[in-house]
Structures are given as C-alpha cells and as structure tokens.
Design a protein around this motif. Structure first.
Motif, PDB file in Angstrom:
ATOM      1  N   LEU A  18      -5.726  -3.780   5.950  1.00  0.00           N
ATOM      2  CA  LEU A  18      -6.002  -3.405   7.656  1.00  0.00           C
ATOM      3  C   LEU A  18      -4.610  -2.730   8.091  1.00  0.00           C
ATOM      4  CD1 LEU A  18      -6.687  -3.208  10.631  1.00  0.00           C
ATOM      5  CD2 LEU A  18      -6.569  -4.924  11.537  1.00  0.00           C
ATOM      6  N   LEU A  19      -3.373  -3.646   7.818  1.00  0.00           N
ATOM      7  CA  LEU A  19      -1.870  -3.111   7.973  1.00  0.00           C
ATOM      8  C   LEU A  19      -1.864  -1.258   7.030  1.00  0.00           C
ATOM      9  CD1 LEU A  19      -0.294  -6.037   8.038  1.00  0.00           C
ATOM     10  CD2 LEU A  19       0.029  -4.258   9.824  1.00  0.00           C
ATOM     11  N   ILE A  20      -2.939  -1.321   6.029  1.00  0.00           N
ATOM     12  CA  ILE A  20      -2.672   0.380   5.404  1.00  0.00           C
ATOM     13  C   ILE A  20      -3.540   1.023   6.177  1.00  0.00           C
ATOM     14  CG2 ILE A  20      -3.259   0.536   3.071  1.00  0.00           C
ATOM     15  CD1 ILE A  20      -0.738  -0.346   2.612  1.00  0.00           C
ATOM     16  N   ALA A  21      -4.507   0.725   6.133  1.00  0.00           N
ATOM     17  CA  ALA A  21      -5.311   1.349   7.240  1.00  0.00           C
ATOM     18  C   ALA A  21      -4.595   2.494   8.896  1.00  0.00           C
ATOM     19  CB  ALA A  21      -6.390   1.226   7.989  1.00  0.00           C
ATOM     20  N   LEU A  22      -3.923   1.391   9.054  1.00  0.00           N
ATOM     21  CA  LEU A  22      -3.004   1.579  10.402  1.00  0.00           C
ATOM     22  C   LEU A  22      -2.055   2.781   9.450  1.00  0.00           C
ATOM     23  CD1 LEU A  22      -2.693  -1.866  12.430  1.00  0.00           C
ATOM     24  CD2 LEU A  22      -3.995   0.525  12.874  1.00  0.00           C
ATOM     25  N   LEU A  23      -1.463   2.812   9.442  1.00  0.00           N
ATOM     26  CA  LEU A  23      -0.116   3.081   8.412  1.00  0.00           C
ATOM     27  C   LEU A  23      -0.409   4.472   8.446  1.00  0.00           C
ATOM     28  CD1 LEU A  23       3.443   3.355   7.200  1.00  0.00           C
ATOM     29  CD2 LEU A  23       2.808   2.421   5.496  1.00  0.00           C
ATOM     30  N   THR A  24      -2.204   4.029   7.603  1.00  0.00           N
ATOM     31  CA  THR A  24      -2.083   5.684   7.250  1.00  0.00           C
ATOM     32  C   THR A  24      -2.528   6.678   7.670  1.00  0.00           C
ATOM     33  OG1 THR A  24      -3.551   4.472   4.637  1.00  0.00           O
ATOM     34  CG2 THR A  24      -4.217   6.504   5.568  1.00  0.00           C
ATOM     35  N   ALA A  25      -3.271   5.859   8.980  1.00  0.00           N
ATOM     36  CA  ALA A  25      -3.469   7.458  10.338  1.00  0.00           C
ATOM     37  C   ALA A  25      -2.538   7.359  10.850  1.00  0.00           C
ATOM     38  CB  ALA A  25      -4.318   6.114  11.187  1.00  0.00           C
ATOM     39  N   SER A  26      -1.394   6.945  10.858  1.00  0.00           N
ATOM     40  CA  SER A  26       0.045   7.487  11.383  1.00  0.00           C
ATOM     41  C   SER A  26       0.379   8.094  10.929  1.00  0.00           C
ATOM     42  CB  SER A  26       1.201   5.878  11.654  1.00  0.00           C
ATOM     43  OG  SER A  26       1.905   5.458  10.054  1.00  0.00           O
ATOM     44  N   LEU A  27       0.716   7.745   9.314  1.00  0.00           N
ATOM     45  CA  LEU A  27       1.387   9.416   8.492  1.00  0.00           C
ATOM     46  C   LEU A  27       0.136  10.233   8.429  1.00  0.00           C
ATOM     47  CD1 LEU A  27       2.689   6.887   5.837  1.00  0.00           C
ATOM     48  CD2 LEU A  27       3.704   7.678   7.326  1.00  0.00           C
ATOM     49  N   ALA A  28      -0.945  10.465   8.147  1.00  0.00           N
ATOM     50  CA  ALA A  28      -1.845  11.851   8.253  1.00  0.00           C
ATOM     51  C   ALA A  28      -1.587  12.269   9.239  1.00  0.00           C
ATOM     52  CB  ALA A  28      -3.483  11.080   7.798  1.00  0.00           C
ATOM     53  N   GLY A  29      -1.699  11.272  10.842  1.00  0.00           N
ATOM     54  CA  GLY A  29      -1.524  12.431  12.011  1.00  0.00           C
ATOM     55  C   GLY A  29      -0.745  13.213  11.974  1.00  0.00           C
ATOM     56  N   LEU A  30       0.778  12.126  11.444  1.00  0.00           N
ATOM     57  CA  LEU A  30       1.871  12.681  11.467  1.00  0.00           C
ATOM     58  C   LEU A  30       1.789  14.234  10.621  1.00  0.00           C
ATOM     59  CD1 LEU A  30       4.623  13.049  12.559  1.00  0.00           C
ATOM     60  CD2 LEU A  30       5.804  11.279  10.568  1.00  0.00           C
TER      61      LEU A  30
END
Length: 245
Positions: free
Chosen positions: A135-147
């Motif tokens: 779950l933490l990896i999913a949130l991190l991926t969303a933030s990095l990809a969005g950025l």
C-alpha cells in the motif's frame, strides 16, 4: 470516473502491447536481490536481513519505475496526442489520473513478482505487513508518477527532464537508506537523510515487514507517502488543466 477509466484502459492496453519495459524495470532490483542481498546475511542488522533489504528494493523499484514515466507524455505532446485530446470532452484531470492509475497497477504487479522471487532467498514476513508495505509503495508510485508527468508536460523537453530526474533520484537513492539502514550511518549523514521523504517510507515498510504496525515509523511513512501523493496530484491537475486547455 468514466473519463479516468477510459484513459486508464488506453494506457494499460499500450503497456500490454509493449511488455518489454516491464521486464526491464524488474531486472535491476532482481540483480540487486541476487548479487547484493546475500552480502547482508553476515552483517548485524539487528533482525532478519531480508526484512530490512527487500523493503528498500521495493522503494527502489517504485523510484526508478515511476520517476521516469514523464518522458511518455513528452512523446505524446510531440506526436500530437495531447493536441487531439483538447478537442475531446475528456476531463483534463482524467488525462493525469488514468496514467497514474496504470502506473500504480503495474508497479504493484512488479512488486508482487519481486516479493515472490525473494521468498526462495529467505524472505519471511507477515502477510499483513507485506500488504501494508505494498500500500505504501502504491502511494509512493502515485506521487512519483504524478510528479514526473507534471514536470514532463510543463517542460516538454527530454533535455530538461533527464538531467533534472538524474540529479534528484541518485541522491534519494543514497540518502533514503534503500540499500542499508541509515541507522548504520554516521550521525551527520543520518540527519541529512531525514530531510528526504523516501527515508520515512523505507523505514515504515521495514517496520511493517517486521510485524510492527503501531509504530511512529509506520505512521510517518504513511503520512509522507499520502501527503506526497495528494500534493503532486493537486499540482498535476492544475498543470494538466492549463497545458491541455
């Protein structure tokens, strides 16, 4: 929601038609797992070395898998895809959310593959802890990809995006404790590492893999990952509305 799903389905179909990059993205963490992981078994890390090392590899996978997706939106700008989207009623925010959801799904899939590969090497972790880590990896991926998408659309230049990403990802890799816990670092380096957001995500996943859920590191990791995802989505939505208007 419908527009986001349409963009997500189109992006996912493009990835399925070209699965090579998914395999290539897994190669680096698997190489680190096979050739670097066994070296840690002789070190005194205070606990099972695989529960310390694998969370770092998951964050590394998210970092290098999501941080460079912005190049694809630059290619779409040059090929006229974004220009054609302007004449459609598709929500501009959906153009970002659909892409990010595709990246999250693929990174979660890659993370599961990496976890399965790590089991024969000796990884043993509670299911709940692994789920919390993913779950933490999913949130991190969303933030990095969005950025990455946001910067890619704003700059529209590979020559600008490439050096920017390299200048950010390498220090993050070294300072976040991905390869080794920063508790092994000298005090000044430990203090510097606390200025990087990935440090808190890595520590949070490590606690989850150890079965320690109600800790300050887990809470800090979740707050940092969720905060980064919320902030980058808000900024990305603003840029996509402006650039694709």
């Amino acid at each position: 929601m419908r527009d986001t799903y349409l963009v997500f389905r189109r992006q996912l179909a493009m990835s399925v038609r070209s699965p090579l990059w998914l395999v290539v993205g897994l190669v680096q963490p698997v190489v680190y797992l096979v050739f670097f992981g066994p070296l840690l078994q002789g070190l005194d890390l205070g606990t099972d070395s695989w529960r310390v090392y694998i969370p770092g590899l998951l964050v590394q996978l998210a970092l290098f898998g999501a941080a460079f997706v912005g190049f694809s939106v630059i290619a779409e700008v040059r090929s006229g895809v974004v220009e054609r989207m302007r004449v459609t009623p598709v929500s501009r925010v959906a153009l970002l959310l659909g892409r990010v959801l595709r990246d999250v799904l693929l990174l979660v899939g890659q993370s599961c593959v990496l976890l399965l590969v790590a089991v024969p090497f000796g990884l043993r972790a509670p299911i709940a802890g692994v789920a919390l880590g993913v779950l933490l990896i999913a949130l991190l991926t969303a933030s990095l990809a969005g950025l990455s998408y946001t910067i890619g659309l704003a700059t529209r230049s590979e020559e600008s995006l490439a050096p920017l990403l390299n200048s950010v990802t390498v220090p993050l890799l070294l300072l976040s404790g991905i390869l080794l816990p920063m508790s092994l670092a000298p005090p000044w380096l430990d203090v510097v590492s606390r200025l990087t957001p990935l440090r808190y995500v890595v520590d949070g996943i490590r606690d989850a893999f150890l079965g320690q859920y109600a800790t300050g590191d887990v809470l800090a990791g979740f707050l940092v990952a969720a905060g980064m995802a919320g902030a980058t989505m808000a900024w990305g939505a603003h840029v996509f509305r402006r650039e694709a208007a």
